[in-house]
Motif scaffolding. Structure first.
Motif, short mmCIF file in Angstrom:
data_model
loop_
_atom_site.label_atom_id
_atom_site.label_comp_id
_atom_site.label_asym_id
_atom_site.label_seq_id
_atom_site.Cartn_x
_atom_site.Cartn_y
_atom_site.Cartn_z
N GLU A 36 50.31 39.41 42.96
CA GLU A 36 49.67 38.77 41.81
C GLU A 36 50.72 38.17 40.87
N LEU A 40 51.28 34.25 39.91
CA LEU A 40 51.27 33.80 38.52
C LEU A 40 52.59 33.14 38.13
N GLN A 43 52.27 29.70 39.12
CA GLN A 43 51.38 28.95 38.24
C GLN A 43 52.00 28.70 36.87
N ARG A 71 43.83 39.53 31.41
CA ARG A 71 44.52 38.94 32.57
C ARG A 71 43.75 37.73 33.10
N ARG A 72 42.44 37.82 33.12
CA ARG A 72 41.63 36.67 33.54
C ARG A 72 41.78 35.52 32.53
N GLU A 75 44.95 33.69 33.24
CA GLU A 75 44.78 32.74 34.36
C GLU A 75 44.05 31.49 33.90
N ARG A 76 43.04 31.64 33.03
CA ARG A 76 42.35 30.47 32.47
C ARG A 76 43.33 29.64 31.64
#
Length: 115
Positions: A36, A40, A43, A71-72, A75-76
């Motif tokens: 993960e 990330l 990203q 955490r979500r 990511e957004r």
């Protein structure tokens, strides 16, 4: 020609998602978390070096403290355009979304208390 100091370019360099690096014997949870983080990190690579550095710093020094919802939200946040992220991180604008706004505040706090 790249005139950036080696320390800056080294921070941007890293394995791509297709190159996970040396294999390690780890538990399934540790391996999943490591995958993960690597995803990330990829990203967090942006078109602006400043954003690369800020986001990767938070990923290394603050991400582990986030709960699942935060955490979500992170990511957004990574899905946002660079200029908007920059405006939020330097305080020129504030996200309308309360969850993203709280996350931006945490990232900014982590930057201020950087080791």
């Amino acid at each position: 020609m790249n005139d950036a100091p080696a320390s800056i370019t080294d921070q941007r360099a890293g394995p791509s998602p297709a190159d996970p690096g040396p294999a390690r014997a780890e538990s399934g949870a540790d391996s999943a978390t490591e995958r993960e983080i690597k995803r990330l990190q990829w990203q967090c690579r942006r078109g602006m070096l400043e954003l690369d550095l800020l986001l990767n710093h938070f990923l290394q020094h603050g991400y582990a403290e986030l709960d699942g919802d935060a955490r979500r939200a992170f990511e957004r946040l990574l899905g946002m355009p660079d200029q908007i992220l920059q405006d939020w991180l330097i305080g020129q604008a504030v996200p309308a979304d309360a969850e993203l706004s709280a996350l931006i505040a945490r990232i900014r706090a982590a930057i201020r208390t950087a080791p």
